[in-house]
Design a protein around this motif. Structure first.
Motif, short mmCIF file in Angstrom:
data_model
loop_
_atom_site.label_atom_id
_atom_site.label_comp_id
_atom_site.label_asym_id
_atom_site.label_seq_id
_atom_site.Cartn_x
_atom_site.Cartn_y
_atom_site.Cartn_z
N ASN B 311 -32.26 3.99 -53.32
CA ASN B 311 -30.91 3.80 -52.79
C ASN B 311 -30.40 5.07 -52.11
O ASN B 311 -29.76 5.02 -51.06
N HIS B 342 -30.80 -3.00 -59.64
CA HIS B 342 -30.19 -1.72 -59.28
C HIS B 342 -30.37 -1.36 -57.81
O HIS B 342 -29.83 -0.36 -57.35
N THR B 343 -31.15 -2.13 -57.06
CA THR B 343 -31.23 -1.92 -55.62
C THR B 343 -29.89 -2.32 -55.01
O THR B 343 -29.34 -3.36 -55.34
N HIS B 344 -29.37 -1.47 -54.11
CA HIS B 344 -28.06 -1.76 -53.50
C HIS B 344 -28.08 -3.15 -52.87
O HIS B 344 -29.06 -3.53 -52.22
N TRP B 345 -27.00 -3.87 -53.03
CA TRP B 345 -27.00 -5.30 -52.66
C TRP B 345 -27.21 -5.53 -51.17
O TRP B 345 -27.60 -6.63 -50.76
N THR B 346 -26.95 -4.54 -50.32
CA THR B 346 -27.19 -4.74 -48.89
C THR B 346 -28.64 -4.50 -48.51
O THR B 346 -29.01 -4.62 -47.35
N SER B 347 -29.47 -4.11 -49.47
CA SER B 347 -30.84 -3.72 -49.17
C SER B 347 -31.82 -4.61 -49.92
O SER B 347 -31.42 -5.52 -50.65
N THR B 348 -33.11 -4.38 -49.72
CA THR B 348 -34.13 -5.11 -50.47
C THR B 348 -34.89 -4.10 -51.32
O THR B 348 -34.96 -2.93 -50.96
#
Lengths: 380, 380
Positions: B311, B342-348
């Motif tokens: 992240n 825990h990966t930011h929700w806008t990412s994969t």
């Protein structure tokens, strides 16, 4: 370059060194760039002829008693326009080459329609340029995954955009080369060249406001990531029995430290829904115990975020800024304690500087990232 | 360079490209380096003459039917020695230029006395060199804040050292240029040039063993930090009602996922103090519920660490390795779930590859970091 001048790599290095660190004596410039005096003279000649560099008229006398003439970039030689898009507003500045603001304006966005926004940007650029020389470059910053070399905005959650070729559309509408970039990275670029990051090889800019952001410079380069976004610290897990954020995470950084979360918490516990963030901050500053505790919890979360970023990347410096950075005044002790507690035990807490936030800072960042990109290319 | 050959920047780029990506046809090498065919020929000539490059005898036929002769580094042209120092043992390898191990050995450390250890290293180097040509460079890696260009080890917690000029002492004792580096960064360098990191502009190596480590490559460069250490993920806060680590942190990553913490937890709950980490892992693999749960908690902690690093830095890839990486087999689901959560929700979620750990890997890393440093200088 900025107006068609062809720059060699050497000329580019001289220009950037003088732009960021100037004015410099010829001896100092040559030393910093590891150039012989004659090589420096050769590289500066076309920049002096084209007016990008100036010999400063009054200099200290050198060792031989001859007046030295420090070299500097002429900041008025070209202008930049920076624009920040938010969900409902557009902020714009016109600056000189050192990102000093000459004029600024803001416009509400009537819709999120791409054509409407491009039209609005075209009018704003026209107004900022006025009857004089057009700006050399337009920078546009917005939340999302936009990144420097690519004119396409892959995703912009606030605007509901996917794969919008904003850079090309604005360049066509204005006739001015246009760079599109993530807003936090753009703000970081301004700190790198004209702010607290000058002379620092690695630093982070951590912003606190409606959300939390983090831009990174590592090894003198702005970190752009591999299309996955960088500095995504907003939902970092802080405390697993904490408040919820909008995405349903319990106790993430944003749930503690965003201005919206703080406002919700203070106005909720005091049963005063009319309180703004600023009013909540004033209550905490006056010593209202619940408000104070909520700001201290926010400070602790921020301290943990800053320590975690520094532990991972080994930064020299963290610059704390953003619309809500004034909160630091009421939570500095909690922030410092959390920073110390979460700094790896073999290390010392990273240096932190607080940068008060000014209204046009985001747009100014957009101007700087566009300048960096124009000068340095896609490696900016 | 490795044996006194003076390298221009261009020759250095050619050599590294062929070392890491070779064999390459001349056309492919020129394309990758953005060189004209004649410029490439000029740069490769001295490298061919000095024997660092070879024309591969059998090549595919080119478009005109003439046999092409791909270029490659001759890995046998020079040898490297890599040494890893731990609290009680020394591991050493001699490798070729592509870090293929030719011989290896290990020695117990009789004491932490600097002279004793330098003497031990001198004997190990003599033994590995044998009667043949001496290695071109010695790399030494150890836990702590050692960093590439500096021959001094500022701090080594395990050895109790402060400001020990180990690089100079070993260079004097052996007559071979010596590079000292943090062990996790050295391991990361081996992945960058000869492992899963080849062709990746940004990646992390996360290690799990007696402790947790993290090395970073960002923008094709190994991140060295500003003297504060990098990749310090071991005490990242995971769960505030978790187990204690040795430093008294409740629920930090190390308290969940280090091999020592796992062994303590499994042997404690089963009241079997004799269990080794490997025995605990076997129990979990067989389905023993408490052992299984402890490994799953470890996997969750690791997943959160990996997501947090990704992240913040926007990496393309995370390589998971280290002495205890075999644990992944019994906690992959928990790891993957935590990584996703825990990966930011806008990412994969970032790509993760598991690299089984081999005994001499740390020493091999020391050889590679020494090679990088010799070729690239302090900017390695």
């Amino acid at each position: 370059m900025l107006s068609g001048t062809q720059l060699s790599d050497g000329m580019r290095s001289v220009f950037v060194e003088l732009l960021v660190h100037g004015p410099l004596s010829r001896a100092e410039a040559a030393r910093r760039l590891d150039l012989s005096p004659s090589a420096l003279t050769k590289l500066t000649k076309p920049l002096l002829e084209s007016g990008f560099l100036l010999r400063q008229p009054v200099g200290d006398r050198g060792a031989l008693g001859r007046p030295s003439q420090p070299l500097a970039v002429d900041p008025s030689r070209a202008a930049l326009i920076g624009i920040k898009l938010t969900e409902d507003e557009l902020f714009a500045v016109r600056t000189d080459l050192r990102a000093e603001t000459q004029s600024e304006l803001r416009r509400p966005l009537a819709s999120h329609d791409v054509d409407d926004i491009v039209t609005c940007i075209r009018e704003v650029v026209r107004e900022l340029n006025g009857p004089g020389t057009a700006a050399a470059v337009v920078g546009i910053s917005l939340a999302g995954t936009a990144s420097g070399g690519d004119p396409v905005v892959p995703t912009s959650p606030f605007l509901g955009w996917r794969n919008v070729p904003l850079g090309n559309l604005v360049a066509e509408a204005t006739g001015i080369p246009t760079v599109v970039e993530n807003d936090v990275r753009a703000l970081t670029a301004a700190q790198q060249w004209f702010g607290a990051g000058v002379g620092r090889s690695s630093f982070a800019l951590v912003t606190v406001g409606a959300g939390l952001g983090c831009g990174l410079v590592i090894g003198d380069r702005l970190v752009r990531g591999a299309g996955r976004g960088t500095g995504l610290v907003g939902h970092m897990a802080i405390h697993d029995s904490g408040p919820l954020c909008e995405m349903g995470h319990r106790g993430c950084a944003r749930a503690y430290a965003s201005s919206a979360a703080i406002r919700r918490a203070v106005s909720g516990i005091l049963d005063r829904p009319e309180l703004t963030f600023e009013a909540c901050l004033a209550l905490a500053a006056e010593g209202q115990p619940a408000a104070r505790r909520i700001f201290e919890d926010a400070g602790r979360a921020l301290g943990q975020v800053v320590a975690t970023v520094a532990n991972i990347t080994g930064l020299e410096l963290v610059i704390l800024s953003g619309e809500a950075v004034a909160m630091y005044d009421v939570c500095a002790d909690a922030f410092d304690a959390a920073l110390a507690a979460h700094t790896h035990w073999t290390s010392t807490p990273v240096d932190v500087v607080i940068k008060p936030f000014t209204f046009n800072e985001w747009a100014r960042g957009a101007a700087v990232i566009a300048l960096q990109h124009r000068i340095l290319g896609s490696g900016a």
